[in-house]
Design a protein around this motif. Structure first.
Motif, mmCIF file in Angstrom:
data_model
loop_
_atom_site.group_PDB
_atom_site.id
_atom_site.type_symbol
_atom_site.label_atom_id
_atom_site.label_comp_id
_atom_site.label_asym_id
_atom_site.label_seq_id
_atom_site.Cartn_x
_atom_site.Cartn_y
_atom_site.Cartn_z
ATOM 1 N N VAL A 52 0.851 -1.195 0.000
ATOM 2 C CA VAL A 52 0.000 0.000 0.000
ATOM 3 C C VAL A 52 0.887 1.246 0.000
ATOM 4 C CG1 VAL A 52 -1.734 1.315 1.268
ATOM 5 C CG2 VAL A 52 -1.868 -1.185 1.183
ATOM 6 N N HIS A 53 1.949 1.207 0.821
ATOM 7 C CA HIS A 53 2.967 2.252 0.794
ATOM 8 C C HIS A 53 4.283 1.623 0.360
ATOM 9 C CE1 HIS A 53 0.164 4.819 2.691
ATOM 10 N NE2 HIS A 53 0.214 4.245 3.877
ATOM 11 N N ALA A 73 -1.730 -5.357 -5.729
ATOM 12 C CA ALA A 73 -1.848 -6.403 -6.735
ATOM 13 C C ALA A 73 -0.577 -7.240 -6.796
ATOM 14 C CB ALA A 73 -2.143 -5.783 -8.097
ATOM 15 N N HIS A 84 -7.628 -5.777 6.263
ATOM 16 C CA HIS A 84 -7.436 -4.410 6.723
ATOM 17 C C HIS A 84 -8.319 -4.102 7.919
ATOM 18 C CE1 HIS A 84 -5.162 -3.209 3.112
ATOM 19 N NE2 HIS A 84 -5.861 -4.176 2.565
ATOM 20 N N ASP B 183 -10.573 -1.581 -5.598
ATOM 21 C CA ASP B 183 -9.151 -1.323 -5.799
ATOM 22 C C ASP B 183 -8.319 -2.326 -5.014
ATOM 23 O OD1 ASP B 183 -6.894 0.288 -6.707
ATOM 24 O OD2 ASP B 183 -6.709 0.927 -4.625
ATOM 25 N N LYS B 184 -8.726 -2.580 -3.784
ATOM 26 C CA LYS B 184 -7.962 -3.511 -2.945
ATOM 27 C C LYS B 184 -8.091 -4.932 -3.455
ATOM 28 C CE LYS B 184 -7.482 -0.929 1.291
ATOM 29 N NZ LYS B 184 -8.267 -0.378 2.391
ATOM 30 N N ALA B 185 -9.169 -5.210 -4.191
ATOM 31 C CA ALA B 185 -9.323 -6.545 -4.758
ATOM 32 C C ALA B 185 -8.534 -6.675 -6.064
ATOM 33 C CB ALA B 185 -10.796 -6.850 -5.000
ATOM 34 N N GLY B 186 -7.795 -5.628 -6.426
ATOM 35 C CA GLY B 186 -6.947 -5.709 -7.604
ATOM 36 C C GLY B 186 -7.612 -5.248 -8.890
ATOM 37 N N ARG B 305 -6.889 6.974 -4.722
ATOM 38 C CA ARG B 305 -6.393 5.940 -3.813
ATOM 39 C C ARG B 305 -5.809 6.580 -2.568
ATOM 40 N NH1 ARG B 305 -2.212 1.817 -6.222
ATOM 41 N NH2 ARG B 305 -4.007 0.773 -7.113
ATOM 42 N N GLY B 306 -6.228 6.087 -1.417
ATOM 43 C CA GLY B 306 -5.680 6.596 -0.160
ATOM 44 C C GLY B 306 -5.045 5.468 0.616
ATOM 45 N N GLY B 307 -4.388 5.775 1.709
ATOM 46 C CA GLY B 307 -3.646 4.754 2.461
ATOM 47 C C GLY B 307 -4.469 3.798 3.202
#
Lengths: 517, 307
Positions: A52-53, A73, A84, B183-186, B305-307
């Motif tokens: 993520v970072h 990804a 998360h 987004d987190k799911a790719g 997109r954020g953290g």
């Protein structure tokens, strides 16, 4: 050979160093817990591992190969999965649909997912109705879906960021059992938590983080919980006063004396009375669960607790930004539970809200406008605004409270965080009538000088006979300013200490739900 | 006599609904992905003009449709760049495109067609499907349509299949509801939204081209008369469901067709009032249904997109 090797990882956000030279090995088949207070860098560490970072320095290897994920990804491709703190499920879609999301194949194949779900149910006891919509599930069930989503692709490393914070006790038991199951199958688990009880039940090894650094990594066989608490909260730091003194000294200013940390206590009659306060969030999860508290005149009561245990909700309710589900709040004889912010202000309550930018001020407006946001009528003549009168009043207030700005007409956004907060304090402490002040995380993000000014203001308000409720995640702060500290855990007060008997270990243990370490 | 009038009414109702069906179906998919194309009317108008021009120039209505779709898709592409990549306000961008479309087509029409505006444009013939014509009352209405009309219904089916049975459709729904989770799911939120907007552009293009080369065989200034806005309303009215949206489009089509039926029945209602009916209906629909049907949570909200 270790599965994951971190060496010299560093991460900065602006000037803030979130992680400083982190080196750590995660073995195959181990449950490795990361322990630390808020802001210690646990989540940042997880986010680096999950891509993520990206780190500002240092390297990672996974299974012996260099590992530098440029996004989630890529981490997923290498078999690193993460649950998360905030779930990443689409609430309006079914469990099966969420599980199919992002998996390649042009046409959806729900049957394949069902088969895999049955396998996982058999292997780990992770059962859930694939047709159920996410927003109909409980928080624990949603988390189960997240974990199933993670395990679908047979990962090597499962990262869980504070997974138990939102769970009921029996759900926590089930989750910890799943962690052990995953580790038994040769996969590794990184579990972030600040609850000591969980660590002693599930961890093979534990790494303690504080202020972005690793304090120690210990094997849990025969580890001493007390020493973990000490590492977590930092025993070498003796008192908040000295922290402040040290920091102030560096900047070449007069150190604050530890002795004025807790002034003489002679609380008078009750100014704030909260009884059996209950608050359920929109998902029906109880955030406050029968909280009762009394604050007297001339007294500062601190609320300590790990974030997410109801203190934010308590602050919102006191400010009139949320309505309690049950219970009563009385300020100086006026019931204010569920009242509007205006009614609460009229009852004599000053509020320094937790979220300065969103709630306390309007950044685009000028300092003068912000100082008199709730009192525009005061400077209104025949419906017209008397700006010069307001300007004069604002200048006087800025002098009194040492709000440093070139003029009352500059925008609030142009001020430093410290000066913004001083302006907010100036506004709230100038309210008339004023009998009670709520200060929620009043020094968050401020520099040392401003922190001292805020403390002094709060102490002065107390000495003037106000009742003050201070909600803070900083133990040092609470111990430095409070006359009494109450500890909140899962929406209830679980213990209370009077000035003079403050002990970091005792408070830390209560905050972690271990009342009797 | 009545039967005949009913057949004409139904036939023209269907015909008038076709462009709205095209546009609304594409817009529905785009909105499910979280992008509102207020520029829909502009896309249709640009396509109607381009199709007329290309068909007139080449003599082939098919080339006309292709050209119309191309231009509408280009407008959609520009809308996507602005609203997805540059995160501009989707409503403002859409209004801008509509003004641009009205101005440019009016100008070009006068420049190019000015002296020739009476010339008919080569268009599609009606198909006259015999197996449909046998159905009583509505048979001739169903059978006497151009091929594009049947394509519009086909596109509703295709869109429904995409949303329900394909990964792309799942991605579209996820991106419109919770882009962060997607987004987190790719899933690439930007790519999915681009495709959604382009899909809306292609269908709006078909709808616009239908107006000039399949329905009226001519172009007139501002010939869409707000059909794009009706389509957006139909999506809301239809609760973002392809079939209900289709029903809403048909309702608008028939409401418009009343202007032919009422005078034929010799009822004394001013035609100008009847012309208002579909728009009035749209207002009522929005007022009555907006609260009840739930729009995609991330509709009109740009993703970052954020953290």
């Amino acid at each position: 050979m270790a599965l994951l090797e971190l060496s010299g990882l560093t991460k900065r956000f602006g000037a803030f160093i979130a992680l400083d030279d982190i080196s750590l090995l995660i073995e195959r088949g181990e449950v490795h817990c990361l322990l630390g207070e808020n802001g210690a860098g646990k989540s940042t560490l997880c986010n680096l591992v999950f891509g993520v970072h990206r780190p500002d320095g240092g390297t990672m290897t996974l299974g012996g190969e260099p590992f530098d994920p440029r996004g989630p990804a890529e981490a997923l491709q290498r078999g690193v999965v993460m649950v998360h703190q905030h779930f990443s499920l689409v609430p309006t879609m079914s469990v099966a649909e969420n599980l199919m999301l992002g998996r390649a194949s042009a046409v959806l194949k729900p049957q394949d997912i069902m088969v895999r779900m049955e396998q996982l149910a058999a292997e780990y006891g992770l059962e859930i109705d694939p047709e159920a919509r996410i927003d109909e599930l409980s928080v624990g069930e949603r988390q189960r879906v997240e974990i199933i989503k993670c395990l679908l692709g047979d990962p090597q490393l499962l990262v869980l960021d504070e997974p138990t914070a939102v769970l009921q006790p029996d759900e926590i038991d089930a989750l910890l059992a799943i962690c052990r199951q995953v580790a038994l199958r040769g996969k590794s688990v990184i579990l972030v938590t600040h609850k000591l009880g969980e660590i002693s039940r599930v961890a093979d090894r534990t790494t303690v983080l504080r202020q972005g650094r690793i304090i120690e990594t210990v094997a849990m066989d025969g580890a001493d919980i007390r020493s973990l608490v000490r590492s977590m909260v930092g025993r070498d730091v003796q008192s908040a006063g000295s922290v402040l003194a040290a920091a102030v000294d560096v900047e070449g200013k007069t150190p604050a004396k530890p002795s004025d940390a807790a002034g003489p206590v002679s609380p008078g009659e009750a100014v704030l009375q909260i009884s059996d306060l209950v608050y359920r969030d929109p998902h029906g999860v109880p955030r406050l669960d029968g909280l009762s508290l009394t604050v007297g005149t001339g007294e500062i009561v601190g609320i300590a607790g790990v974030e997410g245990n109801g203190q934010t909700e308590l602050g919102l309710i006191l400010a009139g930004l949320a309505s309690p589900s049950a219970g009563a709040i009385v300020v100086g004889g006026t019931p204010v539970a569920g009242c509007t912010p205006q009614e609460i202000t009229d009852a004599g309550v000053g509020i320094v809200p937790e979220d300065r930018h969103a709630v306390a001020c309007i950044r685009e407006l000028s300092v003068a406008e912000n100082l008199f946001l709730g009192a525009i009528g005061k400077f209104s003549r025949f419906g017209l605004l008397d700006k010069s009168a307001r300007r004069k009043a604002a200048e006087a207030m800025m002098r009194d409270f040492d709000v440093r700005a070139s003029s009352p007409d500059v925008s609030m956004a142009s001020l430093s965080g410290g000066n913004q907060q001083k302006a907010v304090l100036a506004r709230e402490l100038s309210l008339d009538p004023l009998v009670f002040l709520l200060a929620a995380q009043p020094t968050r993000g401020l520099d040392v000088g401003a922190i001292e000014a805020v403390y002094n203001r709060i102490r002065a308000a107390r000495d003037d006979g106000l009742g003050v409720l201070l909600i803070s995640s900083e133990l040092e702060e609470l111990m430095a300013v409070s006359d009494r500290i109450a500890v909140i855990y899962r929406g209830k007060l679980v213990g209370e200490l009077a000035a003079g008997s403050f002990s970091r270990e005792a408070i830390g243990a209560m905050m972690s739900g271990h009342a009797h370490v | 006599m009545i039967d005949e009038q009913m057949a004409v009414f139904i036939g023209s109702g269907l015909r008038l609904a076709v462009p709205i069906i095209f546009a609304a179906t594409g817009e529905m998919l785009s909105e499910r992905a979280g992008v509102l194309n207020l520029s829909l009317d502009g896309m249709m108008l640009m396509s109607a003009f381009t199709a007329a021009l290309a068909s007139w120039a080449t003599g082939s209505p098919l080339i006309g449709v292709a050209a119309g779709v191309l231009v509408a898709t280009a407008v959609a592409g520009a809308q996507a760049v602005l609203s997805v990549t540059l995160r501009a306000n989707q409503l403002v961008v859409g209004i801008g495109f509509n003004i641009l479309a009205l101005g440019s087509t009016t100008f070009l029409y006068r420049e190019i067609f000015g002296p020739l505006s009476r010339d008919p444009i080569p268009g599609f013939a009606q198909l006259n499907l015999p197996w449909l014509a046998h159905i009583p009352v509505i048979g001739s209405a169903l059978a006497n349509q151009t091929g594009l009309a049947y394509v519009s219904i086909l596109m509703v089916v295709v869109t429904w299949l995409i949303l329900k049975y394909t990964s792309f459709g799942l991605a579209v729904r996820a991106v419109g509801e919770d882009p962060r989770a997607a987004d987190k799911a790719g899933i690439s939120v930007a790519r999915t939204r681009y495709l959604g907007v382009l899909y809306a552009g292609i269908l709006a293009g078909l709808g616009g081209a239908f107006m000039s080369v399949a329905d009226s065989n001519t172009f007139t200034e501002n010939m869409t008369k707000g059909a794009g806005y009706l389509a957006i309303t139909a999506v809301i009215f239809g609760g973002w469901n392809p079939w209900y949206t289709l029903a809403a489009c048909l309702l608008f089509g028939f409401a418009t067709a009343l202007q032919f039926l009422v005078p034929a029945l010799q009822l004394d209602v001013p035609v100008a009032l009847l012309l208002l009916l579909p728009y009035l209906l749209a207002l009522v629909a929005i007022a009555g249904f907006v609260g009840k049907s739930r729009q995609p949570s991330a509709l009109t909200i740009p993703f970052e997109r954020g953290g």
